[in-house]
Write a protein that holds these residues in place. Structure first.
Motif, PDB file in Angstrom:
ATOM      1  N   SER A   1       0.815  -1.212   0.000  1.00  0.00           N
ATOM      2  CA  SER A   1       0.000   0.000   0.000  1.00  0.00           C
ATOM      3  C   SER A   1       0.850   1.263   0.000  1.00  0.00           C
ATOM      4  N   ARG A   2       0.211   2.368  -0.399  1.00  0.00           N
ATOM      5  CA  ARG A   2       0.936   3.627  -0.527  1.00  0.00           C
ATOM      6  C   ARG A   2       1.541   4.100   0.796  1.00  0.00           C
ATOM      7  N   ASP A   3       0.930   3.730   1.925  1.00  0.00           N
ATOM      8  CA  ASP A   3       1.467   4.151   3.223  1.00  0.00           C
ATOM      9  C   ASP A   3       2.827   3.522   3.513  1.00  0.00           C
ATOM     10  N   PHE A   4       3.128   2.380   2.875  1.00  0.00           N
ATOM     11  CA  PHE A   4       4.381   1.659   3.135  1.00  0.00           C
ATOM     12  C   PHE A   4       5.293   1.658   1.907  1.00  0.00           C
ATOM     13  N   ARG A   5       4.880   2.335   0.847  1.00  0.00           N
ATOM     14  CA  ARG A   5       5.639   2.268  -0.402  1.00  0.00           C
ATOM     15  C   ARG A   5       7.077   2.755  -0.230  1.00  0.00           C
ATOM     16  N   ALA A   6       7.275   3.801   0.568  1.00  0.00           N
ATOM     17  CA  ALA A   6       8.615   4.348   0.740  1.00  0.00           C
ATOM     18  C   ALA A   6       9.577   3.355   1.393  1.00  0.00           C
ATOM     19  N   LEU A   7       9.040   2.304   2.029  1.00  0.00           N
ATOM     20  CA  LEU A   7       9.880   1.303   2.685  1.00  0.00           C
ATOM     21  C   LEU A   7      10.376   0.237   1.718  1.00  0.00           C
ATOM     22  N   ILE A   8       9.825   0.191   0.521  1.00  0.00           N
ATOM     23  CA  ILE A   8      10.258  -0.803  -0.473  1.00  0.00           C
ATOM     24  C   ILE A   8      11.368  -0.179  -1.295  1.00  0.00           C
ATOM     25  N   THR A   9      12.614  -0.550  -0.994  1.00  0.00           N
ATOM     26  CA  THR A   9      13.806  -0.016  -1.660  1.00  0.00           C
ATOM     27  C   THR A   9      14.702  -1.167  -2.085  1.00  0.00           C
ATOM     28  N   GLY A  10      15.841  -0.800  -2.626  1.00  0.00           N
ATOM     29  CA  GLY A  10      16.800  -1.824  -3.026  1.00  0.00           C
ATOM     30  C   GLY A  10      17.380  -2.588  -1.858  1.00  0.00           C
ATOM     31  N   ARG A  11      17.171  -2.103  -0.613  1.00  0.00           N
ATOM     32  CA  ARG A  11      17.684  -2.793   0.566  1.00  0.00           C
ATOM     33  C   ARG A  11      16.630  -3.673   1.235  1.00  0.00           C
ATOM     34  N   THR A  12      15.413  -3.656   0.737  1.00  0.00           N
ATOM     35  CA  THR A  12      14.324  -4.403   1.367  1.00  0.00           C
ATOM     36  C   THR A  12      14.496  -5.901   1.161  1.00  0.00           C
TER      37      THR A  12
ATOM     38  N   LEU B   1      -2.999 -17.795   9.575  1.00  0.00           N
ATOM     39  CA  LEU B   1      -3.117 -19.227   9.818  1.00  0.00           C
ATOM     40  C   LEU B   1      -3.766 -19.923   8.631  1.00  0.00           C
ATOM     41  N   LEU B   2      -4.726 -19.248   7.985  1.00  0.00           N
ATOM     42  CA  LEU B   2      -5.433 -19.851   6.858  1.00  0.00           C
ATOM     43  C   LEU B   2      -4.643 -19.755   5.565  1.00  0.00           C
ATOM     44  N   ARG B   3      -3.961 -18.617   5.342  1.00  0.00           N
ATOM     45  CA  ARG B   3      -3.347 -18.373   4.039  1.00  0.00           C
ATOM     46  C   ARG B   3      -1.827 -18.225   4.090  1.00  0.00           C
ATOM     47  N   GLY B   4      -1.237 -18.136   5.283  1.00  0.00           N
ATOM     48  CA  GLY B   4       0.176 -17.822   5.373  1.00  0.00           C
ATOM     49  C   GLY B   4       0.382 -16.340   5.149  1.00  0.00           C
ATOM     50  N   SER B   5       1.607 -15.864   5.254  1.00  0.00           N
ATOM     51  CA  SER B   5       1.860 -14.436   5.067  1.00  0.00           C
ATOM     52  C   SER B   5       3.289 -14.191   4.613  1.00  0.00           C
ATOM     53  N   ILE B   6       3.508 -12.964   4.107  1.00  0.00           N
ATOM     54  CA  ILE B   6       4.824 -12.491   3.698  1.00  0.00           C
ATOM     55  C   ILE B   6       5.174 -11.301   4.581  1.00  0.00           C
ATOM     56  N   ALA B   7       6.437 -11.187   4.968  1.00  0.00           N
ATOM     57  CA  ALA B   7       6.889 -10.040   5.754  1.00  0.00           C
ATOM     58  C   ALA B   7       8.075  -9.397   5.051  1.00  0.00           C
ATOM     59  N   PHE B   8       8.314  -8.126   5.360  1.00  0.00           N
ATOM     60  CA  PHE B   8       9.483  -7.444   4.774  1.00  0.00           C
ATOM     61  C   PHE B   8      10.061  -6.442   5.757  1.00  0.00           C
ATOM     62  N   ASP B   9      11.348  -6.137   5.566  1.00  0.00           N
ATOM     63  CA  ASP B   9      12.039  -5.149   6.402  1.00  0.00           C
ATOM     64  C   ASP B   9      13.388  -4.850   5.761  1.00  0.00           C
ATOM     65  N   ASP B  10      14.099  -3.886   6.339  1.00  0.00           N
ATOM     66  CA  ASP B  10      15.446  -3.524   5.904  1.00  0.00           C
ATOM     67  C   ASP B  10      16.398  -3.856   7.043  1.00  0.00           C
ATOM     68  N   PHE B  11      17.294  -4.833   6.822  1.00  0.00           N
ATOM     69  CA  PHE B  11      18.227  -5.271   7.864  1.00  0.00           C
ATOM     70  C   PHE B  11      19.651  -4.789   7.615  1.00  0.00           C
TER      71      PHE B  11
ATOM     72  N   GLY C   1      19.877   6.796   5.929  1.00  0.00           N
ATOM     73  CA  GLY C   1      19.720   7.666   4.768  1.00  0.00           C
ATOM     74  C   GLY C   1      18.863   7.036   3.704  1.00  0.00           C
ATOM     75  N   PRO C   2      18.561   7.803   2.647  1.00  0.00           N
ATOM     76  CA  PRO C   2      17.665   7.317   1.588  1.00  0.00           C
ATOM     77  C   PRO C   2      18.285   6.170   0.809  1.00  0.00           C
ATOM     78  N   ALA C   3      17.423   5.285   0.326  1.00  0.00           N
ATOM     79  CA  ALA C   3      17.863   4.156  -0.495  1.00  0.00           C
ATOM     80  C   ALA C   3      17.192   4.249  -1.852  1.00  0.00           C
ATOM     81  N   GLU C   4      17.704   3.494  -2.801  1.00  0.00           N
ATOM     82  CA  GLU C   4      17.179   3.523  -4.162  1.00  0.00           C
ATOM     83  C   GLU C   4      15.730   3.046  -4.186  1.00  0.00           C
ATOM     84  N   ALA C   5      14.839   3.883  -4.712  1.00  0.00           N
ATOM     85  CA  ALA C   5      13.429   3.512  -4.833  1.00  0.00           C
ATOM     86  C   ALA C   5      13.263   2.464  -5.930  1.00  0.00           C
ATOM     87  N   VAL C   6      12.166   1.737  -5.880  1.00  0.00           N
ATOM     88  CA  VAL C   6      11.907   0.696  -6.874  1.00  0.00           C
ATOM     89  C   VAL C   6      10.642   1.047  -7.653  1.00  0.00           C
TER      90      VAL C   6
END
Length: 359
Positions: free
Chosen positions: A51-62, A89-99, A104-109
């Protein structure tokens, strides 16, 4: 795309995840899985939208990983089972983060960017260049699951396990900030459960599985290492946690695992038995619990306390054989007279066959 950014996740083996499964960021709903499909190479893939609220967190480091619907953790007297949500529990899930730990800013995707889907959070956290570790025995090692640890704390994960000649090759990666495990001088050994009459060691591996204990190096960065035998795992742990000294003698039936006692209280153990470079002496490496290190002085005396004393008529006989109570032998020590200066780490002491007279 109006909702945010759409990316594609490639996985070698697609987990049981259906369209509509949640995509999470630190436990917060951040998107959903749109579809599961095979790409042009026939590899299983997922298309997800964030979603747009989390879009800035999806970078080349994600990094993305499969978040299991439930997790189990065990400790002394406890067993915790955590379930993320009914939807997970019914469908499973995906998670993401930057470790990466980078600021500073990272390359947007852009929409359609390709990412790897890691099997677990531990795999996603291991972001270092790969390190090759060669072992004699790889029993119990599992790609994507076996942890690299230091003093019980996970610092990386085994990425792959394969046979190469007469050895096992492990490719491992470490978490950010753990570069010292890629330097020359680093040491590795498998920790497996071991049962002896002296006790049960490595008991935590019954729940977690075997793991590789690590000791950091201090030299230049290296890409390949030869692991110590599994019997040396105690030595690596001792070098990380204990106060290490050496005991030398002409001969002894004392073996690794033998307890070291002071006033009949266990304060350490023997972790390695080797020969001196010229082969003339036996060298025992001893690890003393650091809270007892002040007991070891420069004039401390050590002796073999594992023999059995018997009396036949008017004669006392020493039976030179391991006992059922102490199968690996036993070492005792005391400091006669006034205590000398504190011993230095790595100090060498002679090991006597008999207990000295104590005043």
């Amino acid at each position: 795309e109006r909702e945010g950014v759409t990316v594609v996740l490639n996985a070698r083996a697609l987990p049981a995840i259906d369209a509509g499964a949640p995509v999470l960021h630190r436990g917060l709903p951040a998107g959903r899985v749109i579809e599961a499909f095979l790409d042009e190479s026939g590899e299983p893939s997922l298309r997800v939208v964030v979603s747009r609220d989390f879009r800035a967190l999806i970078t080349g480091r994600t990094r993305f990983w499969h978040a299991p619907a439930a997790s189990v953790s065990a400790g002394p007297g406890t067993l915790d089972i955590a379930v993320d949500s009914v939807m997970s529990l019914l469908r499973g899930s995906i998670a993401f983060d930057d470790f990466s730990g980078e600021k500073g800013p990272a390359e947007a995707v852009e929409n359609g960017e390709m990412f790897v889907l890691f099997a677990s959070e531990a795999s996603a956290r291991a972001i270092s260049p790969p390190v090759k570790i060669f072992l004699d025995n790889g029993q119990g090692l599992l790609a994507g699951k076996t942890q690299m640890r230091r003093m019980g704390i996970p610092v990386g994960i085994v990425e792959s396990v394969s046979a190469e000649g007469d050895r096992i090759k492990v490719v491992a990666r470490f978490e950010a900030g753990q570069e010292d495990f890629r330097r020359q001088g680093a040491e590795f050994a498998i920790v497996q459960p071991k049962l002896s009459l002296d006790g049960f060691s490595g008991i935590e591996t019954i729940i977690s599985g075997v793991y590789i204990e690590c000791l950091p190096g201090s030299g230049p960065v290296a890409g390949s290492f030869t692991a110590k035998s599994s019997e040396s795992a105690d030595l690596i742990e001792a070098e990380s946690r204990g106060f290490v000294i050496k005991l030398t003698t002409d001969r002894t039936i004392v073996n690794p695992g033998a307890p070291i006692t002071y006033r009949d209280t266990k304060v350490g153990k023997i972790v390695e038995k080797t020969l001196s470079p010229d082969g003339a002496r036996v060298v025992l490496t001893a690890s003393i619990d650091r809270k007892y290190r002040d007991l070891i002085r420069e004039n401390t005396v050590f002796w073999d306390a594992g023999d059995i004393q018997a009396q036949v008529g008017f004669f006392k006989v020493k039976v030179d054989t391991p006992s059922i109570i102490a199968p690996d032998g036993k070492i005792a020590f005391f400091t006669p007279g006034a205590a000398g200066a504190p011993a230095r780490e790595g100090a060498v002491f002679p090991l006597s066959e008999n207990a000295p007279r104590q005043r």
